[in-house]
Design an enzyme around this catalytic site. Sequence first.
Site, PDB file in Angstrom:
ATOM      1  N   ASN A  32      36.242  49.260  46.364  1.00 60.35           N
ATOM      2  CA  ASN A  32      37.655  48.814  45.497  1.00 60.35           C
ATOM      3  C   ASN A  32      37.831  49.757  44.513  1.00 60.35           C
ATOM      4  O   ASN A  32      38.890  50.319  44.035  1.00 60.35           O
ATOM      5  CB  ASN A  32      37.478  47.631  44.807  1.00 60.35           C
ATOM      6  N   HIS A  85      29.596  40.846  47.503  1.00 63.42           N
ATOM      7  CA  HIS A  85      31.033  41.023  47.299  1.00 63.42           C
ATOM      8  C   HIS A  85      31.339  41.344  48.692  1.00 63.42           C
ATOM      9  O   HIS A  85      30.980  42.418  49.482  1.00 63.42           O
ATOM     10  CB  HIS A  85      31.182  42.097  46.342  1.00 63.42           C
ATOM     11  N   SER A  91      35.021  40.157  42.359  1.00 56.03           N
ATOM     12  CA  SER A  91      35.447  41.414  42.377  1.00 56.03           C
ATOM     13  C   SER A  91      35.559  42.355  41.201  1.00 56.03           C
ATOM     14  O   SER A  91      35.712  43.663  41.391  1.00 56.03           O
ATOM     15  CB  SER A  91      36.863  41.321  42.814  1.00 56.03           C
ATOM     16  N   GLU A 150      29.165  44.092  49.927  1.00 56.22           N
ATOM     17  CA  GLU A 150      28.439  44.884  48.755  1.00 56.22           C
ATOM     18  C   GLU A 150      27.322  44.381  48.350  1.00 56.22           C
ATOM     19  O   GLU A 150      27.640  43.114  47.330  1.00 56.22           O
ATOM     20  CB  GLU A 150      29.432  45.740  47.942  1.00 56.22           C
TER      21      GLU A 150
HETATM   22  N1  LIG Z   1      40.571  36.860  48.166  1.00 55.98           N
HETATM   23  C1  LIG Z   1      40.044  37.938  48.409  1.00 55.98           C
HETATM   24  O1  LIG Z   1      40.445  38.737  49.187  1.00 55.98           O
HETATM   25  C2  LIG Z   1      38.500  38.380  47.691  1.00 55.98           C
HETATM   26  C3  LIG Z   1      38.034  39.220  48.346  1.00 55.98           C
HETATM   27  C4  LIG Z   1      36.696  39.786  47.570  1.00 55.98           C
HETATM   28  C5  LIG Z   1      36.255  38.849  46.637  1.00 55.98           C
HETATM   29  N2  LIG Z   1      37.089  37.802  46.034  1.00 55.98           N
HETATM   30  C6  LIG Z   1      36.465  36.917  45.142  1.00 55.98           C
HETATM   31  O2  LIG Z   1      36.060  35.723  45.485  1.00 55.98           O
HETATM   32  C7  LIG Z   1      36.250  34.769  44.550  1.00 55.98           C
HETATM   33  C8  LIG Z   1      37.096  33.684  45.099  1.00 55.98           C
HETATM   34  O3  LIG Z   1      38.267  34.116  45.486  1.00 55.98           O
HETATM   35  P1  LIG Z   1      39.529  33.180  46.357  1.00 55.98           P
HETATM   36  O4  LIG Z   1      40.430  34.378  46.746  1.00 55.98           O
HETATM   37  O5  LIG Z   1      38.718  32.677  47.446  1.00 55.98           O
HETATM   38  O6  LIG Z   1      39.950  32.290  45.408  1.00 55.98           O
HETATM   39  P2  LIG Z   1      40.618  30.812  45.744  1.00 55.98           P
HETATM   40  O7  LIG Z   1      41.369  30.459  44.533  1.00 55.98           O
HETATM   41  O8  LIG Z   1      41.061  30.875  46.880  1.00 55.98           O
HETATM   42  O9  LIG Z   1      39.243  29.769  45.805  1.00 55.98           O
HETATM   43  C9  LIG Z   1      38.545  29.550  44.665  1.00 55.98           C
HETATM   44  C10 LIG Z   1      37.914  28.132  45.257  1.00 55.98           C
HETATM   45  O10 LIG Z   1      36.838  27.920  43.990  1.00 55.98           O
HETATM   46  C11 LIG Z   1      36.915  26.500  43.901  1.00 55.98           C
HETATM   47  N3  LIG Z   1      36.688  26.373  42.417  1.00 55.98           N
HETATM   48  C12 LIG Z   1      37.125  26.648  41.399  1.00 55.98           C
HETATM   49  N4  LIG Z   1      36.484  26.241  40.163  1.00 55.98           N
HETATM   50  C13 LIG Z   1      35.412  25.696  40.801  1.00 55.98           C
HETATM   51  C14 LIG Z   1      34.150  25.081  40.094  1.00 55.98           C
HETATM   52  N5  LIG Z   1      34.156  24.939  38.810  1.00 55.98           N
HETATM   53  N6  LIG Z   1      33.226  24.560  40.957  1.00 55.98           N
HETATM   54  C15 LIG Z   1      33.486  24.648  42.081  1.00 55.98           C
HETATM   55  N7  LIG Z   1      34.346  25.321  42.897  1.00 55.98           N
HETATM   56  C16 LIG Z   1      35.382  25.791  42.092  1.00 55.98           C
HETATM   57  C17 LIG Z   1      38.437  26.108  44.053  1.00 55.98           C
HETATM   58  O11 LIG Z   1      38.718  24.981  44.039  1.00 55.98           O
HETATM   59  C18 LIG Z   1      38.753  27.081  45.248  1.00 55.98           C
HETATM   60  O12 LIG Z   1      38.498  26.330  46.362  1.00 55.98           O
HETATM   61  C19 LIG Z   1      36.981  35.180  43.345  1.00 55.98           C
HETATM   62  O13 LIG Z   1      35.837  35.803  42.480  1.00 55.98           O
HETATM   63  C20 LIG Z   1      37.554  36.582  44.066  1.00 55.98           C
HETATM   64  O14 LIG Z   1      37.522  37.799  43.004  1.00 55.98           O
HETATM   65  C21 LIG Z   1      38.232  37.493  46.748  1.00 55.98           C
END
Ligand SMILES: NC(=O)c1ccc[n+]([C@@H]2O[C@H](COP(=O)([O-])OP(=O)(O)OC[C@H]3O[C@@H](n4cnc5c(N)ncnc54)[C@H](O)[C@@H]3O)[C@@H](O)[C@H]2O)c1
Length: 669
Positions: free
Chosen positions: A177, A127, A106, A139
């Site tokens: 965003n 995204h 993000s 996106e």
């Molecule tokens: N939460 C939102 O609303 C949202 C929206 C759009 C984009 N994002 C983006 O999505 C991404 C993930 O966000 P999230 O909220 O799901 O996070 P989260 O913390 O809920 O999940 C992250 C996952 O990645 C895994 N992980 C971490 N390091 C790893 C590795 N080296 N290899 C494999 N797996 C690994 C973790 O175990 C976990 O399951 C981020 O980049 C965030 O910016 C989030």
Amino acid sequence: MGSGIAQKIATEGIPVILVDLDDEKVQRGLGIIRKTLEEGVERRIFRAAQVEEILGRIRGTADWSTLEEADLVIEAVFEDLKVKQDVFRRLGEVCRPEAILGTNTSSFYVRDLAAVTPHPERVVGLHYFYHPAKNRLVEVVAHDGTSDEAFQAAWAFQEMIGKTPIRSADAPGFVVNRYFVPWLNEAVRLLEEGVADIPTIEAAAKEAFRIGMGPFELMNVTGVPIALHAATTLGRELGAFYEPAEALRRQVEAGKPWSLEGEADASRFQGVSDRLLGVVFYVAARLVEEGVATVEDTDIGARVGLRWAHGPFELINTTGVRRSAELAGSVVTPYGLEVPPLLTRADERVGIPIRLVTVGQRGRLTSVWIQRPDAMNALNPAVARQLQDALQAARSRGGPGIVLGGSGKAFVAGADIKFFVDHLKAGTFEEIQRFTEEGQEILRGLSGQEPPVVARVQGLALGGGAELALACDWIAASPKACFGFPETGIGIYPGLGGTQRLPRRIGLPLAKYLIYTGQVLGAEEARALGLVDALVPFAGLDEACEELAGRGPAPERRAPEAPGDAAWQPLWDFFARWSVDQILAGEADTGGDSRLEKAVQKMRGRSAFALRLAEKLLERSAELPLEAGLQEELAHLREVFAFPDALEGLSSVLERRRPVFATDAPSGA
Ligand SMILES: NC(=O)c1ccc[n+]([C@@H]2O[C@H](COP(=O)([O-])OP(=O)(O)OC[C@H]3O[C@@H](n4cnc5c(N)ncnc54)[C@H](O)[C@@H]3O)[C@@H](O)[C@H]2O)c1
């Protein structure tokens, strides 16, 4: 996010590998997917059997070597640059060189992740929005080094899984965003400055943007720290205007959600909405000027991703560009920023032009694309006008052919019902007549000349959408395509050539069946009956369009004398023999055939008046040349729209209820 993305892809029938750090985390991800799917069963979105089917397509593992097989990898790990770069380094080692690597980041630049891989040209931003299995927006981000081919493939994949992609440059906050986070932040500033309290800001925002949740409730739901993090990143890249409000920092430090309690003070709504609109207007205009996204994609992002009733540019146009510029100015001048020329230079009478139909290139063909994915590309006078201009522009380019398509899940799901209802209620039938005449004129230009036009039908083609496809030289369809003529069920008949072109494609009796019953044909049935010229998997659709264009303009079509598929013979015989009146009077002999009985049943729920007019027009298709038949369709328009069934049927769609049609409809139609 990762489990939600995997769920969506598997739901669309595609095998997915879900990789996490260890088995426990993998199981956790699979558990989340199961739970979400089971909630879907409770809400009747899925059948219970589908849950196992979908889960069966997801292989969870902590073993990275499985990624060797992947065509596309979507990274969704913690938002930490070092962690993400490590992941991309490893992906560079295990993945095939032709695999596309996507990141769901993000806040980081896609280029900073691409830089650590051996094939930066294969890296894109993907995204998604929370919840990624439910929110359709994605996106698709190209960094400077992304190849066209990788971008197109990543984009096509989003379309294939039913997403609504918009294109973004590799810029802070991408598209949505970039204005959504300052919008949240501005709400906190309004609070901090004492302009209004939280309940007032919530209520004013809901009213101005026609949304279900205001900015504070949204922050509570998605996490106040996420808002702070996002504003901090934007502030770092884009300057003080984007920096988080102090009160936002304090709220995160306190570790509490916002309290939404209290009464709204309506006398302060105007002051609040002016500020919130001003922020959105400034940022939207800036990002378009910077080339981050188009006006159209900026608006689609708001409507699809944030579920705003209108996008920033639609809001600018309804507010008026001059007033919009003032609102933007009063918000940004204190930060030493200027109002974007896009706003100050726009013509007050015209507003900011929003293209509903675009002309581009798709492989070797010129593309004419209807872009109202959130309205299923429904036809209205504005779309029709732009379609006309776009087709003219496409024709003047020459080339081997034109491909006509729509963005999102639908090809074209019909005509804008509200347009008809509004004019019927206002007594301005002439507008309906004009729209239909102009529509017919556009459709007339879709076939029989160079370069040929191919309809690319990847989803719903209903009513006017089916007629649009039928008017093209050729129709290419993918398995999710479907065709239907719901008109007689809403008190009217197909008026854009449906009663004339459909019988020429599939034969008069089956055209009667489809138009009398509104029965929707799946892609396979449509192919068997000759309604489509090519049926191919989604991935082969563009190629199929090129192949069909290679055949040149279609020759004049002659109605077949037998059904394209023998299984349809009983329906053919029935509708060849019995008239609408005989069927409705119960005189037509179904011989106990369940399909026929069902067809009769369906006709009973429809407008008898519209059915009789449709019958008359369909019969004429066998006697008249196409052009004269089309004129007949126009000639009866006033009759069908003046009869009360039309307003009743059309209104019933908007009111989401069953229509009640006249039972003693005159039969002298
Ligand atoms: N939460 C939102 O609303 C949202 C929206 C759009 C984009 N994002 C983006 O999505 C991404 C993930 O966000 P999230 O909220 O799901 O996070 P989260 O913390 O809920 O999940 C992250 C996952 O990645 C895994 N992980 C971490 N390091 C790893 C590795 N080296 N290899 C494999 N797996 C690994 C973790 O175990 C976990 O399951 C981020 O980049 C965030 O910016 C989030």
